[in-house]
Design a protein around this motif. Sequence first.
Motif, PDB file in Angstrom:
ATOM      1  N   GLU A   1      -5.577   2.333  -3.509  1.00  0.00           N
ATOM      2  CA  GLU A   1      -5.091   1.771  -2.245  1.00  0.00           C
ATOM      3  C   GLU A   1      -6.164   0.991  -1.496  1.00  0.00           C
ATOM      4  OE1 GLU A   1      -2.761   5.613  -2.978  1.00  0.00           O
ATOM      5  OE2 GLU A   1      -4.860   4.956  -3.089  1.00  0.00           O
TER       6      GLU A   1
ATOM      7  N   THR B   1      -6.923   9.296   0.340  1.00  0.00           N
ATOM      8  CA  THR B   1      -6.154   8.729   1.436  1.00  0.00           C
ATOM      9  C   THR B   1      -6.023   9.693   2.603  1.00  0.00           C
ATOM     10  OG1 THR B   1      -4.135   9.448   0.325  1.00  0.00           O
ATOM     11  CG2 THR B   1      -4.836   7.163  -0.016  1.00  0.00           C
TER      12      THR B   1
ATOM     13  N   VAL C   1      -2.953   4.762   5.792  1.00  0.00           N
ATOM     14  CA  VAL C   1      -3.666   4.094   4.698  1.00  0.00           C
ATOM     15  C   VAL C   1      -4.180   2.729   5.150  1.00  0.00           C
ATOM     16  CG1 VAL C   1      -3.403   3.040   2.424  1.00  0.00           C
ATOM     17  CG2 VAL C   1      -2.506   5.336   2.842  1.00  0.00           C
TER      18      VAL C   1
ATOM     19  N   ARG D   1      -8.029   1.739   5.245  1.00  0.00           N
ATOM     20  CA  ARG D   1      -8.520   0.576   4.496  1.00  0.00           C
ATOM     21  C   ARG D   1      -9.368  -0.319   5.389  1.00  0.00           C
ATOM     22  NH1 ARG D   1      -3.745  -1.995   2.963  1.00  0.00           N
ATOM     23  NH2 ARG D   1      -3.512  -0.468   1.292  1.00  0.00           N
TER      24      ARG D   1
END
Length: 450
Positions: free
Chosen positions: A271, A299, A351, A355
């Motif tokens: 991810e 995550t 997420v 990120r």
Amino acid sequence: MAFDWAAFGVDLHLDLPAGSRRAGLERSLRSAIRSGRLAPGSRLPATRALAGSLGVARGTVAAAYDQLVAEGYLTARTGSGTTVAPVPPPVSFAPSAASPAPPRFDLRPGAPDVTAFPTAAWLRATRRALSAAALDYGDPRGHPSLRAALAEYLGRARGVLAHPDRIVVTSGYVQALSLLAALHPVVAMEDPGLAFHRAVARRSGAVVVPLPVDGSGARTDLLDSTVDAVVLTPANQYPTGVTLAPARRHAVAAWARASGGLVIEDDYDGEFRYDRQPVGAVQGMAPEQVAYVGTAAKTLAPGLRLGWVVLPARLVEAVVEAKRHTDYHTEVVGQLTLAELITSHGYDRHVRAARSRYRARRDLLLSRLRGEPVRGVAAGLHALVPLPPGGPRESDVLASAARHGLALGDLGSHWHAPGDHPQGLIVGYGTPSESRYPAALDVLARVLRA
């Protein structure tokens, strides 16, 4: 009236030796107090209750209590019952080896920033998900709600062709790897790669063979019919950080179709791609040849122990049966909470935020190490800093870092066998909290300059 164990107020385990009931009870209580098994302040059962549980007269228990009160082992106060009196600490056993002190700054790879866990969202999802069903025995395949949520999410976000009936929920990646390796006698694993994962495969009964990694990822073009399964980290190879090239993806899919072998896809940090949209899973190219493994360890948090594997049809029953005899089922409350978080899109929001946060950390790492040959930073939570062939050695740099209170990873421990391999440092930028991360990078820069 018969003694009712179900109504016994305070449990107390005592073994009465043969002989005098009173003397035996005194010895048992005295021994339990001296050894520390009954700690100071512990409340003892009432005389009537203990007499009923031991099958002795109430007067026997009262006399034993009175004797130990006189000796200073017990304290009796009207209205407060009988408790264990403060006594000198028992003789200790030989001390175990002291645990090493944690480093002041931890830049080892493999862990996220757990201080960024979405606690409020997780608690809200837990309250919505918690029910009597969450507390009963579960399905070895995983709860249907989570498997349905994962099928939708993985198809949308990772390009995985998943049906809930093909998904098995596991207690993390290690269990998934163990279950799959046990079904395949010879397993190829990336070289370099994580030594612990090789050990997991071997303990599951597989023979592990090395598969070299270069600038295009694992050399899947070298696979042949002697291999039954291959473990790959195509989205972000660990530890080099290379993404598996398209030609290598096609090569491994063709090998699996021709040989009947299995591709075990570890979607490591899949991810977390920073230069463009995350690369889709290999499983989408060959769903009947690939077992796709993912987890919530990076995550969300590794402590949740939640993972999943999307299986080819031919392996579903074998894996479910193996899991049934391993741990029967993964805990259910966390499964239902994660399902709720996914279906409410709270997982997506977390997420995306993670990120962005990790990309900022990656960028700060590159700015602090400007001039250093940093590799593998397009994705993931770690970077590889190669060391020049002429030195210094990994061990020297790690020792210098330790003197500054800094822990780093090394490339050397990831090779399948000792030899004249390239040396380097693996810098994880996920573990430190936001407040400590800049200071950790300052120490790293000083160590590398030295």
